[in-house]
Design a protein around this motif. Structure first.
Motif, mmCIF file in Angstrom:
data_model
loop_
_atom_site.group_PDB
_atom_site.id
_atom_site.type_symbol
_atom_site.label_atom_id
_atom_site.label_comp_id
_atom_site.label_asym_id
_atom_site.label_seq_id
_atom_site.Cartn_x
_atom_site.Cartn_y
_atom_site.Cartn_z
ATOM 1 N N ASN A 87 7.563 0.465 -10.002
ATOM 2 C CA ASN A 87 6.167 0.206 -10.338
ATOM 3 C C ASN A 87 6.054 -1.112 -11.084
ATOM 4 O OD1 ASN A 87 3.556 0.177 -11.480
ATOM 5 N ND2 ASN A 87 3.486 2.406 -11.430
ATOM 6 N N LEU A 88 5.276 -2.014 -10.512
ATOM 7 C CA LEU A 88 5.053 -3.319 -11.130
ATOM 8 C C LEU A 88 3.552 -3.519 -11.266
ATOM 9 C CD1 LEU A 88 6.315 -6.004 -12.091
ATOM 10 C CD2 LEU A 88 6.029 -6.830 -9.766
ATOM 11 N N ASN A 89 3.055 -3.395 -12.483
ATOM 12 C CA ASN A 89 1.621 -3.582 -12.754
ATOM 13 C C ASN A 89 0.728 -2.711 -11.865
ATOM 14 O OD1 ASN A 89 2.361 -5.544 -14.647
ATOM 15 N ND2 ASN A 89 2.298 -7.153 -13.108
ATOM 16 N N GLY A 90 1.132 -1.477 -11.665
ATOM 17 C CA GLY A 90 0.311 -0.554 -10.881
ATOM 18 C C GLY A 90 0.547 -0.596 -9.384
ATOM 19 N N THR A 91 1.385 -1.510 -8.910
ATOM 20 C CA THR A 91 1.745 -1.568 -7.499
ATOM 21 C C THR A 91 3.161 -1.044 -7.366
ATOM 22 O OG1 THR A 91 0.333 -3.487 -7.173
ATOM 23 C CG2 THR A 91 2.013 -3.081 -5.505
ATOM 24 N N VAL A 92 3.356 -0.116 -6.436
ATOM 25 C CA VAL A 92 4.655 0.522 -6.265
ATOM 26 C C VAL A 92 5.378 -0.098 -5.073
ATOM 27 C CG1 VAL A 92 5.822 2.707 -5.786
ATOM 28 C CG2 VAL A 92 3.807 2.675 -7.267
ATOM 29 N N PHE A 93 6.662 -0.383 -5.251
ATOM 30 C CA PHE A 93 7.502 -0.927 -4.185
ATOM 31 C C PHE A 93 8.681 0.002 -3.959
ATOM 32 C CE2 PHE A 93 5.407 -4.539 -6.110
ATOM 33 C CZ PHE A 93 4.982 -5.267 -5.023
ATOM 34 N N VAL A 94 9.001 0.218 -2.699
ATOM 35 C CA VAL A 94 10.199 0.962 -2.336
ATOM 36 C C VAL A 94 11.075 0.016 -1.523
ATOM 37 C CG1 VAL A 94 11.132 2.942 -1.082
ATOM 38 C CG2 VAL A 94 8.974 3.160 -2.335
ATOM 39 N N ASN A 95 12.318 -0.110 -1.937
ATOM 40 C CA ASN A 95 13.301 -1.013 -1.321
ATOM 41 C C ASN A 95 12.871 -2.480 -1.418
ATOM 42 O OD1 ASN A 95 15.641 -1.850 -0.169
ATOM 43 N ND2 ASN A 95 15.231 -1.006 1.853
ATOM 44 N N LEU A 96 12.506 -2.882 -2.616
ATOM 45 C CA LEU A 96 12.139 -4.272 -2.890
ATOM 46 C C LEU A 96 13.317 -5.208 -2.589
ATOM 47 C CD1 LEU A 96 9.763 -5.934 -3.965
ATOM 48 C CD2 LEU A 96 10.699 -5.670 -6.257
ATOM 49 N N LYS A 97 14.516 -4.664 -2.669
ATOM 50 C CA LYS A 97 15.720 -5.449 -2.381
ATOM 51 C C LYS A 97 15.695 -5.988 -0.945
ATOM 52 C CE LYS A 97 20.740 -5.237 -2.648
ATOM 53 N NZ LYS A 97 21.892 -4.407 -2.965
ATOM 54 N N ALA A 98 15.160 -5.223 -0.003
ATOM 55 C CA ALA A 98 15.075 -5.682 1.386
ATOM 56 C C ALA A 98 14.204 -6.929 1.493
ATOM 57 C CB ALA A 98 14.535 -4.575 2.284
ATOM 58 N N PHE A 99 13.120 -6.982 0.725
ATOM 59 C CA PHE A 99 12.250 -8.158 0.720
ATOM 60 C C PHE A 99 12.989 -9.356 0.116
ATOM 61 C CE2 PHE A 99 8.494 -10.513 -1.162
ATOM 62 C CZ PHE A 99 8.051 -11.012 0.042
ATOM 63 N N TYR A 100 13.703 -9.123 -0.981
ATOM 64 C CA TYR A 100 14.492 -10.183 -1.617
ATOM 65 C C TYR A 100 15.535 -10.736 -0.640
ATOM 66 C CZ TYR A 100 17.653 -12.508 -4.878
ATOM 67 O OH TYR A 100 18.443 -13.429 -5.515
ATOM 68 N N GLU A 101 16.235 -9.839 0.053
ATOM 69 C CA GLU A 101 17.273 -10.275 1.008
ATOM 70 C C GLU A 101 16.660 -11.038 2.172
ATOM 71 O OE1 GLU A 101 19.258 -6.574 1.770
ATOM 72 O OE2 GLU A 101 20.588 -6.826 0.037
ATOM 73 N N PHE A 102 15.492 -10.612 2.632
ATOM 74 C CA PHE A 102 14.778 -11.342 3.685
ATOM 75 C C PHE A 102 14.506 -12.777 3.231
ATOM 76 C CE2 PHE A 102 10.437 -12.773 4.796
ATOM 77 C CZ PHE A 102 10.632 -13.058 6.143
ATOM 78 N N LEU A 103 14.034 -12.927 1.999
ATOM 79 C CA LEU A 103 13.730 -14.262 1.479
ATOM 80 C C LEU A 103 14.991 -15.102 1.332
ATOM 81 C CD1 LEU A 103 11.102 -13.301 -1.244
ATOM 82 C CD2 LEU A 103 10.649 -14.389 0.975
ATOM 83 N N THR A 104 16.050 -14.539 0.736
ATOM 84 C CA THR A 104 17.264 -15.331 0.525
ATOM 85 C C THR A 104 17.956 -15.663 1.849
ATOM 86 O OG1 THR A 104 18.572 -13.340 0.081
ATOM 87 C CG2 THR A 104 17.687 -14.526 -1.830
ATOM 88 N N ASP A 105 17.807 -14.830 2.850
ATOM 89 C CA ASP A 105 18.399 -15.115 4.163
ATOM 90 C C ASP A 105 17.638 -16.197 4.913
ATOM 91 O OD1 ASP A 105 20.322 -13.180 3.743
ATOM 92 O OD2 ASP A 105 19.394 -11.689 5.068
ATOM 93 N N ASN A 106 16.347 -16.338 4.665
ATOM 94 C CA ASN A 106 15.517 -17.200 5.503
ATOM 95 C C ASN A 106 14.942 -18.441 4.841
ATOM 96 O OD1 ASN A 106 15.407 -15.772 8.166
ATOM 97 N ND2 ASN A 106 14.811 -14.107 6.803
ATOM 98 N N LEU A 107 14.703 -18.419 3.534
ATOM 99 C CA LEU A 107 14.124 -19.594 2.875
ATOM 100 C C LEU A 107 15.105 -20.751 2.844
ATOM 101 C CD1 LEU A 107 12.249 -18.003 -0.158
ATOM 102 C CD2 LEU A 107 11.206 -19.224 1.758
ATOM 103 N N LYS A 108 14.600 -21.963 2.960
ATOM 104 C CA LYS A 108 15.495 -23.115 2.908
ATOM 105 C C LYS A 108 15.547 -23.759 1.527
ATOM 106 C CE LYS A 108 12.220 -26.451 4.884
ATOM 107 N NZ LYS A 108 11.974 -27.320 6.034
ATOM 108 N N ARG A 109 14.675 -23.318 0.614
ATOM 109 C CA ARG A 109 14.665 -23.887 -0.739
ATOM 110 C C ARG A 109 14.692 -22.786 -1.786
ATOM 111 N NH1 ARG A 109 10.663 -27.019 1.727
ATOM 112 N NH2 ARG A 109 11.309 -29.162 2.032
ATOM 113 N N ASP A 110 15.237 -23.131 -2.948
ATOM 114 C CA ASP A 110 15.185 -22.216 -4.084
ATOM 115 C C ASP A 110 13.717 -21.990 -4.447
ATOM 116 O OD1 ASP A 110 17.920 -22.412 -4.058
ATOM 117 O OD2 ASP A 110 18.081 -23.665 -5.819
ATOM 118 N N GLY A 111 13.448 -20.898 -5.133
ATOM 119 C CA GLY A 111 12.061 -20.649 -5.487
ATOM 120 C C GLY A 111 11.888 -19.498 -6.449
ATOM 121 N N ASP A 112 10.682 -18.985 -6.507
ATOM 122 C CA ASP A 112 10.279 -17.949 -7.442
ATOM 123 C C ASP A 112 9.981 -16.671 -6.662
ATOM 124 O OD1 ASP A 112 9.060 -16.334 -9.325
ATOM 125 O OD2 ASP A 112 7.487 -17.765 -9.849
#
Length: 171
Positions: A87-112
């Motif tokens: 739970n992050l500020n009233g929004t619930v995430f399940v398997n947020l790690k999958a989203f993080y891995e998607f970003l790190t696998d595909n983004l070409k630049r560091d970010g937030d």
């Protein structure tokens, strides 16, 4: 000879898919240059450019999880237990790690990371669908130079007492 309907279809495709069209034209131009015009010095330069590009693509990017140390610690805990709702500020995430891995696998630049989470929520709020959704990284953001997508489900729940919606994102 190409028919008029074929020409119109090609023009319509190019208009609807400008990123892909640009990519394919650049690829064709570079192949043509190598086959028909490149001198030895040009080929050496291109080899160096290819090596540099491969190094940049193989380097893992770094995403800052959060500038808030408490939120960063909570996100790390969510990554350790991806199936436990987070739970992050009233929004619930399940398997947020999958989203993080998607970003790190595909983004070409560091970010937030949180900027992408906020972007996901903002873009998704335009949709009234309950079930399957897609988050897309534009071609300019990705290592591949092509748009990349991740699918997720969103469920909403209206709390009549508080008179507000809560959302659950499942990756």
């Amino acid at each position: 000879m190409v028919s008029e309907s074929r020409k119109r279809a090609k023009k319509r495709y190019e208009k609807q898919n400008p990123d892909r069209t640009r990519y394919m034209k650049a690829k064709a131009s570079s192949r043509s240059f190598i086959r028909n015009h490149a001198a030895t010095a040009d080929l050496d330069e291109l080899k160096n450019l290819i090596r540099e590009k491969e190094l940049r693509m193989s380097k893992p990017i770094e995403l800052t999880l959060s500038t808030d140390p408490v939120v960063e610690r909570m996100i790390k805990q969510a990554f350790e237990n991806p199936e436990v709702p987070f739970n992050l500020n009233g929004t619930v995430f399940v398997n947020l790690k999958a989203f993080y891995e998607f970003l790190t696998d595909n983004l070409k630049r560091d970010g937030d990371f949180m900027a992408h989470v906020d972007d996901l929520i903002d873009k998704d709020m335009d949709s009234i669908d309950e079930e399957s959704h897609v988050y897309e990284l534009g071609a300019w953001e990705t290592k591949s130079g092509n748009p990349e997508t991740i699918h997720f489900n969103r469920k909403s729940n209206y709390d009549e007492i508080d008179e507000e919606y809560t959302y659950r994102y499942e990756f």
